[in-house]
Design a protein around this motif. Structure first.
Motif, mmCIF file in Angstrom:
data_model
loop_
_atom_site.group_PDB
_atom_site.id
_atom_site.type_symbol
_atom_site.label_atom_id
_atom_site.label_comp_id
_atom_site.label_asym_id
_atom_site.label_seq_id
_atom_site.Cartn_x
_atom_site.Cartn_y
_atom_site.Cartn_z
ATOM 1 N N LYS A 191 0.940 -1.364 0.085
ATOM 2 C CA LYS A 191 -0.052 -0.416 -0.248
ATOM 3 C C LYS A 191 1.090 1.509 0.015
ATOM 4 O O LYS A 191 0.328 2.166 -0.580
ATOM 5 N N GLU A 192 2.127 0.960 0.767
ATOM 6 C CA GLU A 192 2.733 1.782 1.235
ATOM 7 C C GLU A 192 3.821 2.262 -0.604
ATOM 8 O O GLU A 192 3.718 3.716 -0.343
ATOM 9 N N THR A 193 3.916 1.331 -1.302
ATOM 10 C CA THR A 193 4.807 1.292 -2.412
ATOM 11 C C THR A 193 3.756 2.242 -3.547
ATOM 12 O O THR A 193 4.246 3.045 -4.185
ATOM 13 N N ALA A 194 2.631 1.438 -3.609
ATOM 14 C CA ALA A 194 1.824 1.625 -4.504
ATOM 15 C C ALA A 194 0.829 3.591 -4.555
ATOM 16 O O ALA A 194 1.449 3.941 -5.203
ATOM 17 N N ALA A 195 0.923 3.691 -3.051
ATOM 18 C CA ALA A 195 0.768 5.102 -2.738
ATOM 19 C C ALA A 195 2.344 6.163 -2.925
ATOM 20 O O ALA A 195 2.188 7.332 -3.620
ATOM 21 N N ARG A 196 3.345 6.165 -2.952
ATOM 22 C CA ARG A 196 4.752 6.708 -3.005
ATOM 23 C C ARG A 196 4.462 7.240 -4.407
ATOM 24 O O ARG A 196 4.710 7.506 -5.636
ATOM 25 N N ALA A 197 4.147 5.659 -5.657
ATOM 26 C CA ALA A 197 4.549 5.988 -7.239
ATOM 27 C C ALA A 197 3.142 6.186 -7.185
ATOM 28 O O ALA A 197 3.430 7.393 -8.638
ATOM 29 N N ALA A 198 2.000 6.779 -6.938
ATOM 30 C CA ALA A 198 1.367 7.795 -7.235
ATOM 31 C C ALA A 198 1.546 9.233 -7.214
ATOM 32 O O ALA A 198 1.872 9.530 -8.217
ATOM 33 N N ARG A 199 2.314 9.217 -6.222
ATOM 34 C CA ARG A 199 2.343 10.499 -5.422
ATOM 35 C C ARG A 199 3.684 10.767 -6.683
ATOM 36 O O ARG A 199 3.408 12.240 -7.443
ATOM 37 N N GLU A 200 4.565 10.366 -7.002
ATOM 38 C CA GLU A 200 5.309 10.259 -7.797
ATOM 39 C C GLU A 200 4.941 10.580 -9.735
ATOM 40 O O GLU A 200 5.604 11.233 -9.854
ATOM 41 N N ALA A 201 4.317 9.880 -9.078
ATOM 42 C CA ALA A 201 3.692 9.607 -11.119
ATOM 43 C C ALA A 201 2.736 11.570 -11.116
ATOM 44 O O ALA A 201 2.704 12.205 -12.183
#
Length: 206
Positions: free
Chosen positions: A82-92
């Motif tokens: 979840k944290e990894t997906a959220a970080r990827a979404a923020r970076e995108a």
């Protein structure tokens, strides 16, 4: 469709075995050494190990012992999904914002280059200068726009400007644009009055 990523590589069977072992071995007395060192890898991992959401209440001694056993069994778990997906979404999202800003800047640069070429065609050589007339130029605050300044006298129809003044300069506002200094950072003009006049000239020479 792929399975939902898990925060641990331990299988459900391995987890059940660890939980059963913790129930047998923890005993009624707290081991201070384990309590002081038992640290979950991350909240998502801990939730899967304990089989419940973390943060709602303090962990019991048997749960801390279970965490201790699970850390020994899995010293390097996968990244928390979840944290990894959220970080990827923020970076995108940030990359999308940077791309949009770069595209908008490129559009503004192209528009200014076209205006600059039209002004030159009309007989006006110009450069962008910052208005330092205001005394409110401090380390963290700057007041004053970036103006289109004429390098030579310019006469175009009823528009008459001397060298060294901005396109927006008139007898009534000359005191507001007295100190116009060159700016070597390549910024674009921000004075809307200067830009309106430049666009008017550009339309008439096009």
């Amino acid at each position: 469709m792929g399975s939902t990523p898990r925060a641990t590589n331990l299988t459900p069977e391995e987890l059940e075995e660890l939980r059963a072992r913790a129930a047998r071995e923890a005993g009624p007395f707290v081991n201070p050494a384990i309590v002081g060192t038992a640290r979950a890898h991350n909240p998502e991992w801990a939730a899967e190990i304990l089989g419940r959401p973390v943060g709602a209440r303090r962990s019991t001694w048997p749960e801390l012992y279970l965490i201790h056993l699970a850390v020994l069994a899995e010293p390097t778990p996968p990244p928390p999904p979840k944290e990894t997906a959220a970080r990827a979404a923020r970076e995108a999202q940030e990359e999308k914002r940077r791309r949009a800003a770069a595209e908008e800047h490129a559009r503004q640069v192209e528009a200014w280059r076209e205006l600059e070429a039209a002004l030159l065609k009309a007989g006006a050589r110009v450069e962008v200068r910052h208005n330092y007339t205001s005394h409110r130029h401090l380390e963290t605050y700057t007041q004053g726009g970036d103006h289109v300044v004429l390098l030579e006298p310019f006469h175009f129809g009823r528009l008459h400007r001397e060298a060294g003044v901005s396109l927006c300069c008139t007898p009534s506002n000359a005191h507001n644009v007295e100190i116009l200094e060159p700016i070597p950072d390549g910024r674009l003009p921000s004075c809307q009055a200067c830009l309106r006049i430049a666009r008017s000239v550009a339309r008439r020479v096009s």
